[in-house]
Design a protein around this motif. Structure first.
Motif, short mmCIF file in Angstrom:
data_model
loop_
_atom_site.label_atom_id
_atom_site.label_comp_id
_atom_site.label_asym_id
_atom_site.label_seq_id
_atom_site.Cartn_x
_atom_site.Cartn_y
_atom_site.Cartn_z
N ARG A 58 3.12 10.25 -9.71
CA ARG A 58 2.50 10.41 -11.03
C ARG A 58 1.68 11.78 -11.17
O ARG A 58 2.11 12.55 -11.55
N SER B 234 1.51 6.77 -6.72
CA SER B 234 0.36 7.22 -7.14
C SER B 234 0.63 9.54 -6.56
O SER B 234 0.62 10.25 -7.60
N ARG B 235 1.73 9.67 -6.22
CA ARG B 235 1.80 10.78 -5.39
C ARG B 235 2.95 10.97 -6.50
O ARG B 235 3.28 12.20 -7.21
N VAL C 76 2.18 2.16 -4.02
CA VAL C 76 1.09 2.46 -4.66
C VAL C 76 0.44 3.89 -4.48
O VAL C 76 0.98 5.05 -4.99
N ARG C 77 1.30 4.21 -2.58
CA ARG C 77 0.56 5.45 -2.60
C ARG C 77 1.99 6.62 -3.14
O ARG C 77 1.59 7.75 -3.86
N THR C 78 3.08 6.09 -3.03
CA THR C 78 4.18 6.73 -3.75
C THR C 78 4.44 6.84 -5.03
O THR C 78 4.16 7.58 -5.20
N VAL D 277 0.86 -1.15 -0.13
CA VAL D 277 0.03 0.29 -0.14
C VAL D 277 1.18 1.71 0.06
O VAL D 277 0.87 1.79 -0.50
N PRO D 278 1.48 1.40 0.69
CA PRO D 278 2.69 2.45 1.05
C PRO D 278 3.62 2.42 -0.53
O PRO D 278 3.86 3.77 -0.83
#
Length: 67
Positions: A21, A18-19, A14-16, A11-12
């Motif tokens: 991007r 996403s940020r 994916v968040r990284t 999960v972290p």
């Protein structure tokens, strides 16, 4: 036992991604806007009018000198 650890570790990441991007898309949009403004052929100063010209003054009985 290994499943929850894998999910929590993913999960972290994916968040990284996403940020990163989202930030990249902001930078890319700014670059795109800058390039488009450089290629914009419209120059308002080239179309600036200073007032009535000699034909207007001849038609309306003016002297042609600003008053």
């Amino acid at each position: 036992m290994g499943g929850p650890c894998l999910t929590l570790g993913f999960v972290p990441l994916v968040r990284t991604v996403s940020r990163a991007r989202a930030r990249w898309s902001v930078v890319a949009a700014q670059c795109r806007r800058s390039l488009l403004s450089l290629a914009d052929p419209y120059r308002p100063e080239a179309h600036y009018m200073r007032g009535p010209g000699p034909k207007w003054h001849a038609k309306h009985g003016g002297t042609g000198a600003p008053g």
